[in-house]
Write a protein that holds these residues in place. Structure first.
Motif, PDB file in Angstrom:
ATOM      1  N   VAL A 366      45.247  45.648  43.393  1.00 55.89           N
ATOM      2  CA  VAL A 366      44.724  45.385  42.053  1.00 55.89           C
ATOM      3  C   VAL A 366      45.829  44.956  41.105  1.00 55.89           C
ATOM      4  O   VAL A 366      45.710  43.946  40.398  1.00 55.89           O
ATOM      5  CB  VAL A 366      43.993  46.628  41.502  1.00 55.89           C
ATOM      6  CG1 VAL A 366      43.614  46.421  40.040  1.00 55.89           C
ATOM      7  CG2 VAL A 366      42.742  46.918  42.327  1.00 55.89           C
ATOM      8  N   VAL A 367      46.924  45.711  41.060  1.00 53.45           N
ATOM      9  CA  VAL A 367      47.971  45.424  40.072  1.00 53.45           C
ATOM     10  C   VAL A 367      48.733  44.147  40.397  1.00 53.45           C
ATOM     11  O   VAL A 367      49.393  43.584  39.523  1.00 53.45           O
ATOM     12  CB  VAL A 367      48.944  46.611  39.939  1.00 53.45           C
ATOM     13  CG1 VAL A 367      48.212  47.846  39.457  1.00 53.45           C
ATOM     14  CG2 VAL A 367      49.684  46.897  41.239  1.00 53.45           C
ATOM     15  N   LEU A 368      48.630  43.668  41.653  1.00 53.56           N
ATOM     16  CA  LEU A 368      49.313  42.434  42.031  1.00 53.56           C
ATOM     17  C   LEU A 368      48.340  41.263  42.181  1.00 53.56           C
ATOM     18  O   LEU A 368      48.713  40.210  42.696  1.00 53.56           O
ATOM     19  CB  LEU A 368      50.110  42.648  43.318  1.00 53.56           C
ATOM     20  CG  LEU A 368      51.275  43.640  43.203  1.00 53.56           C
ATOM     21  CD1 LEU A 368      51.902  43.920  44.559  1.00 53.56           C
ATOM     22  CD2 LEU A 368      52.325  43.126  42.225  1.00 53.56           C
ATOM     23  N   GLY A 369      47.113  41.458  41.743  1.00 52.75           N
ATOM     24  CA  GLY A 369      46.167  40.351  41.670  1.00 52.75           C
ATOM     25  C   GLY A 369      45.538  39.916  42.960  1.00 52.75           C
ATOM     26  O   GLY A 369      44.971  38.824  43.046  1.00 52.75           O
ATOM     27  N   CYS A 370      45.583  40.751  43.991  1.00 53.02           N
ATOM     28  CA  CYS A 370      44.960  40.432  45.282  1.00 53.02           C
ATOM     29  C   CYS A 370      43.634  41.182  45.366  1.00 53.02           C
ATOM     30  O   CYS A 370      43.558  42.375  45.063  1.00 53.02           O
ATOM     31  CB  CYS A 370      45.889  40.859  46.423  1.00 53.02           C
ATOM     32  SG  CYS A 370      45.263  40.487  48.073  1.00 53.02           S
ATOM     33  N   VAL A 371      42.581  40.510  45.766  1.00 50.35           N
ATOM     34  CA  VAL A 371      41.257  41.127  45.808  1.00 50.35           C
ATOM     35  C   VAL A 371      41.219  42.204  46.895  1.00 50.35           C
ATOM     36  O   VAL A 371      41.361  41.893  48.082  1.00 50.35           O
ATOM     37  CB  VAL A 371      40.158  40.088  46.087  1.00 50.35           C
ATOM     38  CG1 VAL A 371      38.787  40.763  46.161  1.00 50.35           C
ATOM     39  CG2 VAL A 371      40.169  38.993  45.031  1.00 50.35           C
ATOM     40  N   PRO A 372      41.051  43.478  46.525  1.00 50.61           N
ATOM     41  CA  PRO A 372      41.007  44.521  47.549  1.00 50.61           C
ATOM     42  C   PRO A 372      39.692  44.484  48.322  1.00 50.61           C
ATOM     43  O   PRO A 372      38.611  44.407  47.727  1.00 50.61           O
ATOM     44  CB  PRO A 372      41.138  45.814  46.739  1.00 50.61           C
ATOM     45  CG  PRO A 372      40.666  45.474  45.370  1.00 50.61           C
ATOM     46  CD  PRO A 372      40.974  44.021  45.159  1.00 50.61           C
TER      47      PRO A 372
END
Length: 467
Positions: A366-372
C-alpha cells in the motif's frame, strides 16, 4: 362500457401477457358502424397507453436491478473456479454504492480528553531488548513503536489517577533465535505474567478494573495466544490473566477464533517509515512499473514441514507451481534486503498467508503504491474505517490461486487505474505507518482513536459516572 379480457398465451409463458379488448355500448350492445373509425382510433390509443405503461414499469424495475449489479460488478469482474459464470464476491472486493456513501468517521475530537498512563517498568521488560537493533525495526516491532510514540504523546499523563487507560510496555518479540534468526517467544507468557504481578502489587489500578483498562501489544503470528504455531496457540489459548484486558494484535480473522476471544484491536505489522521514504526517493522518476505481479518470500516446493502441517495451506506452493515459469509473474524464493525496490516497480503485489493470515506485504504494498492481492481467507484487516480496503486491494480466495493470471489481467484491463489512484491517497498510507512522534492519522493515532471509543472500560470514567 369498456370490457377487458386479459388472457395469458398458452404456447410460451415467457412472452408475458396481452390485452384483448372489445368496445361495447353503454347498455352492453355493440356500437354502430358509423362511429367505427373513432372507436378504432380510441382502441389503439388505449392499447398504446397500456403498452407504454407496462414497458416503462419494466424499464424502471430492470434498471434498478442493473444498478445493484453495477455497483459491485461493473468496475471489475473476476472468475471463480466454483462457478462457470463471471462473479466478483470471491475473487475481488469492490466498493459498493452504499459503502461509498458512508461518511468517514472524524475522531479528532475524541482524543482531546483521552489520557493514557505508561507504566515505567524495569528495563528487562523492554529497554534491554533494544541492544539488538532489529528489535525496533523488524515486522513485529509495533510493540516498540507504539511504546515510543506514547512516551512523547499529548495523551500521555504522568498522573495515573487521571488515566483512562494504562499501557503495559513489554517487548516479547525481540528474542531472536540463533538458529533461524526468527523471533522466539517461548518466554512471552512468563515475562507478561511477571509484569502483571509487578504492576498489581505496586499499583492499585490493575486490581480496581481487573485489567479491563490495561493495554498490551501482541504483534506476532497468533496474537494474544503468544505462540507462533496455530495448533499450539489454540491449545494454550489466551493467558488467563490477560482475558479482561485490551490486546493490540496483528492477528485477526472474521470467523470465531480462540486467539481473538478477548477485547482486541487489529493493528498493522511494522514497516519502517524511514525505509519507505528512502525507497520512494530511489523509485523511477517516471513512475514506471515494469513488474506485472510480484512476490518474494518463502515458497516451498513441498510445503509439508516436520510437524506435519502445510505451510501457507499450500497456497504459496500452488502459486510457484502454476506461475513459476510465467513471464508475467516475478516470483523469488530468496531473501533480499532491498526488496522494497522491487515492490515500487510492481503493479500487483501478492500477499498470500504464511503460518498466519497477515503479512507485512500488506503494508509495504500500500505505502509503495503496488496493488495488494490478498490471498488469505477470512482475514480481518486493520483500521477498516481509515483504510478503505475495498478501494485499494483485491481479494482472491485461497482455492482460486490457479486463476490469478486471468483475474489480474482482467483487473488490468478494467479498473486498475482507479485502484492506483486510491492508493495514492496520503491518508491511506499514513494510517498504516507508526511514527515517532505521533502524526495525526498515523497508525498509533488510529489506535488511540479506537481506544477513545472504549471509554466504558475505563475504571476512572465508570467511577465518575457512578457519582
Amino acid at each position: 362500457m369498456l370490457e377487458q379480457q386479459m388472457k395469458r398465451p398458452q404456447i410460451n409463458k415467457k412472452r408475458g401477457f396481452y390485452v384483448k379488448m372489445k368496445l361495447l355500448h353503454k347498455h352492453g350492445r355493440p356500437q354502430e358502424k358509423s362511429s367505427c373509425c373513432f372507436l378504432r382510433y380510441y382502441k389503439w390509443l388505449l392499447w398504446l397507453s397500456l403498452t407504454l405503461y407496462f414497458f416503462t414499469s419494466y424499464l424502471i424495475t430492470n434498471n434498478n436491478n442493473n444498478n445493484d449489479k453495477l455497483t459491485s460488478l461493473s468496475k471489475t469482474h473476476a472468475f471463480s473456479s466454483s462457478k462457470s459464470t463471471v462473479v466478483a464476491s470471491r475473487a475481488l472486493i469492490e466498493l459498493t454504492l452504499n459503502d461509498s456513501l458512508k461518511p468517514r468517521v472524524n475522531k479528532i475530537g475524541l482524543l482531546r480528553d483521552l489520557k493514557i498512563y505508561v507504566y515505567d517498568l524495569p528495563p528487562n521488560f523492554n529497554a534491554d531488548w533494544l541492544a539488538n537493533e532489529r528489535c525496533s525495526n523488524h515486522l513485529f516491532a509495533s510493540e516498540v513503536a507504539i511504546h515510543k510514540a506514547l512516551l512523547t504523546s499529548e495523551v500521555r499523563t504522568f498522573d495515573p489517577y487521571e488515566a483512562d487507560f494504562f499501557f503495559v510496555p513489554v517487548y516479547v518479540s525481540c528474542n531472536f533465535s540463533t538458529v533461524n534468526g526468527f523471533p522466539a517467544i517461548g518466554h512471552a507468557r512468563s515475562l507478561l505474567s511477571s509484569a502483571v504481578n509487578l504492576i498489581s502489587s505496586e499499583y492499585p489500578f490493575w486490581n480496581l478494573s481487573r485489567g479491563s483498562d490495561h493495554v498490551f501489544v501482541a504483534s506476532h503470528d497468533f496474537g494474544a495466544c503468544f505462540h507462533t504455531m496455530e495448533n499450539v496457540a489454540i491449545t494454550d489459548g489466551i493467558p488467563s490473566f490477560l482475558k479482561n484486558s485490551i490486546i493490540l494484535q496483528t492477528f485477526g480473522v472474521t470467523n470465531r477464533h480462540p486467539c481473538q476471544d478477548v477485547e482486541n484491536m487489529v493493528i498493522p505489522p511494522y514497516v519502517s517509515p524511514e525505509s519507505v521514504r528512502k525507497t520512494l526517493e530511489k523509485a523511477p522518476a517516471n513512475g514506471r512499473r515494469d513488474i506485472f505481479a510480484f512476490f518474494r518470500g518463502k515458497m516451498e516446493v513441498h510445503p509439508k514441514n516436520v510437524s506435519g502441517r502445510f505451510y501457507s495451506k499450500k497456497v504459496r506452493t500452488a502459486i510457484l507451481r502454476k506461475y513459476g515459469g510465467d513471464r508475467r509473474f516475478y516470483l523469488q524464493r530468496h531473501r533480499f534486503s532491498g526488496y522494497q525496490s522491487e515492490i515500487v516497480r510492481s503493479v500487483f503485489c501478492l500477499c498470500p498467508l504464511g503460518w498466519a493470515p497477515w503479512s507485512p506485504r500488506l503494508v509495504e504494498s500500500v505505502v509503495l503504491g503496488c496493488v495488494p492481492v490478498i490471498i488469505a481467507d477470512n482475514i480481518r484487516l486493520p483500521f477498516a474505517e481509515a483504510v478503505r480496503w475495498p478501494e485499494i486491494s483485491l481479494t482472491v480466495a485461497e482455492r482460486d490461486v490457479g486463476m490469478l493470471g486471468i483475474i489480474l489481467e482482467h483487473v488490468a484491463a478494467t479498473n486498475l487505474s482507479a485502484i492506483q489512484r486510491n492508493l495514492m491517497d496520503p491518508t491511506v498510507r499514513r494510517a498504516l505507518l507508526f511514527n515517532t512522534p505521533i502524526e495525526q492519522g498515523d497508525a498509533t493515532w488510529q489506535v488511540l482513536s479506537t481506544l477513545a471509543t472504549k471509554l466504558g472500560r475505563s475504571h476512572r470514567r465508570s467511577a465518575v459516572s457512578a457519582q
